[in-house]
Enzyme design. Sequence first.
Site, PDB file in Angstrom:
ATOM      1  N   THR A 118      -4.395  -5.002   0.941  1.00 11.80           N
ATOM      2  CA  THR A 118      -3.653  -3.878   1.344  1.00 11.80           C
ATOM      3  C   THR A 118      -4.410  -2.686   2.050  1.00 11.80           C
ATOM      4  O   THR A 118      -3.730  -1.855   2.663  1.00 11.80           O
ATOM      5  CB  THR A 118      -3.328  -3.030  -0.252  1.00 11.80           C
ATOM      6  OG1 THR A 118      -4.495  -2.757  -0.961  1.00 11.80           O
ATOM      7  CG2 THR A 118      -2.445  -4.195  -1.217  1.00 11.80           C
TER       8      THR A 118
ATOM      9  N   LYS B  27       0.788  -0.885   0.060  1.00 14.36           N
ATOM     10  CA  LYS B  27       0.095   0.075  -0.060  1.00 14.36           C
ATOM     11  C   LYS B  27       0.855   1.236  -0.077  1.00 14.36           C
ATOM     12  O   LYS B  27       1.756   1.486   0.807  1.00 14.36           O
ATOM     13  CB  LYS B  27      -0.907  -0.002   1.164  1.00 14.36           C
ATOM     14  CG  LYS B  27      -1.935   1.027   1.283  1.00 14.36           C
ATOM     15  CD  LYS B  27      -3.158   0.409   0.260  1.00 14.36           C
ATOM     16  CE  LYS B  27      -4.656   1.175   0.402  1.00 14.36           C
ATOM     17  NZ  LYS B  27      -5.494   0.400  -0.581  1.00 14.36           N
TER      18      LYS B  27
ATOM     19  N   HIS C 274      21.944  26.703 -11.906  1.00 19.88           N
ATOM     20  CA  HIS C 274      22.440  27.862 -12.518  1.00 19.88           C
ATOM     21  C   HIS C 274      21.938  29.229 -12.219  1.00 19.88           C
ATOM     22  O   HIS C 274      20.824  29.231 -12.474  1.00 19.88           O
ATOM     23  CB  HIS C 274      22.920  27.567 -14.048  1.00 19.88           C
ATOM     24  CG  HIS C 274      23.410  26.328 -14.405  1.00 19.88           C
ATOM     25  ND1 HIS C 274      24.865  25.882 -13.869  1.00 19.88           N
ATOM     26  CD2 HIS C 274      23.062  25.268 -15.185  1.00 19.88           C
ATOM     27  CE1 HIS C 274      25.239  24.669 -14.316  1.00 19.88           C
ATOM     28  NE2 HIS C 274      24.175  24.348 -14.946  1.00 19.88           N
TER      29      HIS C 274
ATOM     30  N   ARG D 285      31.646  32.747  -8.690  1.00 26.51           N
ATOM     31  CA  ARG D 285      30.426  32.334  -9.307  1.00 26.51           C
ATOM     32  C   ARG D 285      29.382  32.029  -8.195  1.00 26.51           C
ATOM     33  O   ARG D 285      29.875  31.802  -6.971  1.00 26.51           O
ATOM     34  CB  ARG D 285      30.527  31.356 -10.190  1.00 26.51           C
ATOM     35  CG  ARG D 285      30.838  29.841  -9.600  1.00 26.51           C
ATOM     36  CD  ARG D 285      30.647  28.644 -10.400  1.00 26.51           C
ATOM     37  NE  ARG D 285      30.816  27.379  -9.763  1.00 26.51           N
ATOM     38  CZ  ARG D 285      30.582  26.350 -10.273  1.00 26.51           C
ATOM     39  NH1 ARG D 285      30.369  26.110 -11.446  1.00 26.51           N
ATOM     40  NH2 ARG D 285      31.102  25.179  -9.638  1.00 26.51           N
TER      41      ARG D 285
ATOM     42  N   GLN E  98      31.878  18.974  -7.328  1.00 31.64           N
ATOM     43  CA  GLN E  98      32.287  17.694  -6.817  1.00 31.64           C
ATOM     44  C   GLN E  98      32.972  17.607  -5.658  1.00 31.64           C
ATOM     45  O   GLN E  98      32.992  16.831  -4.689  1.00 31.64           O
ATOM     46  CB  GLN E  98      33.160  16.987  -8.060  1.00 31.64           C
ATOM     47  CG  GLN E  98      32.460  16.602  -9.369  1.00 31.64           C
ATOM     48  CD  GLN E  98      32.037  17.477 -10.236  1.00 31.64           C
ATOM     49  OE1 GLN E  98      32.166  18.983  -9.953  1.00 31.64           O
ATOM     50  NE2 GLN E  98      31.415  17.204 -11.412  1.00 31.64           N
TER      51      GLN E  98
END
Length: 307
Positions: A61, A13, A264, A180, A236
Amino acid sequence: MADGLKLEQRHGKSRVRVARVWRDVKGEGGDVIVEWKVGVSLFSDCLPAYTGGDNSAIVATDTMKNTVYVKAKECSDVVSMEEFAIILGKHFTSFYPQVTAAIVTIVEKPWERVAIDGRPHKHGFKLGSEKHRTEVTVKKCGPLEIESGVEGLALLKTTMSGFEGFVRDKYTVLPDTRERMLATEITALWRYSFKRISDVPAKPFCFSKMHADAKKALVDTFLGPPNCGVYSPSVQNTLFLMGKAVLNRFPHVASVHLKMPNIHFLPVNLSSKDNGTIVKFADDVYNPTDEPHGTIEASLTRTLSKI
């Protein structure tokens, strides 16, 4: 095997919504509320239901849905959603002889206590942003698996981020930069090292506090000290340091998986043939966009872990 075919099956369920309120909890400053979306999936020995229409071994269920509400009612003390998932999984695998394993997934809606004039309200809450989730697998015979984490943890810093020295070819137009914006919406999932229900420490160990502390470790590592921040040479590298911080701080965590889309903020430079430069970017005006975005994903696992 069924009629010469290999059959792998489970049923359950999904999206069972339940809210549980504990009234006037001492030490919590008033009422406590959780709102959960619960999914239950059972692995069971019910082959005749598939091959011959014999439903005698099927757990309905609808029964699963009702069990969620009953077990919530039976929790007279405040429980974390990890503890509640273990309670459900233990019930299904012990109460029904034919059930060999149960996977319980819970996503918690982030209700947060409201503070008025600096004082926590006893019964007032507001909706937060990121969601807390867990997936617990309880087996009749086999290891316990608990994975928890956070979804939609949106973080941004306006500086102290760059990206340079990457591969360049004839299709590359992105310039190197040491300045940035860095924005992301993090999904972080960590797997606990507990192998049996008996391995899970009793109070004062608390999954809810562990979640809050792990989230703080992620945020602190991403942003750095409040007065100076920390430089990020790439998403990273930041992802690796965040995962490493969780593993270094929490011995009960065996592995952590992180997804960090690079959302971005594009520099705005406006120019035309007739007027030349209309607006020249100076690290101040950006066009926020989440399509397309970079996707960075990785898992970190303790080298001695069997997970």
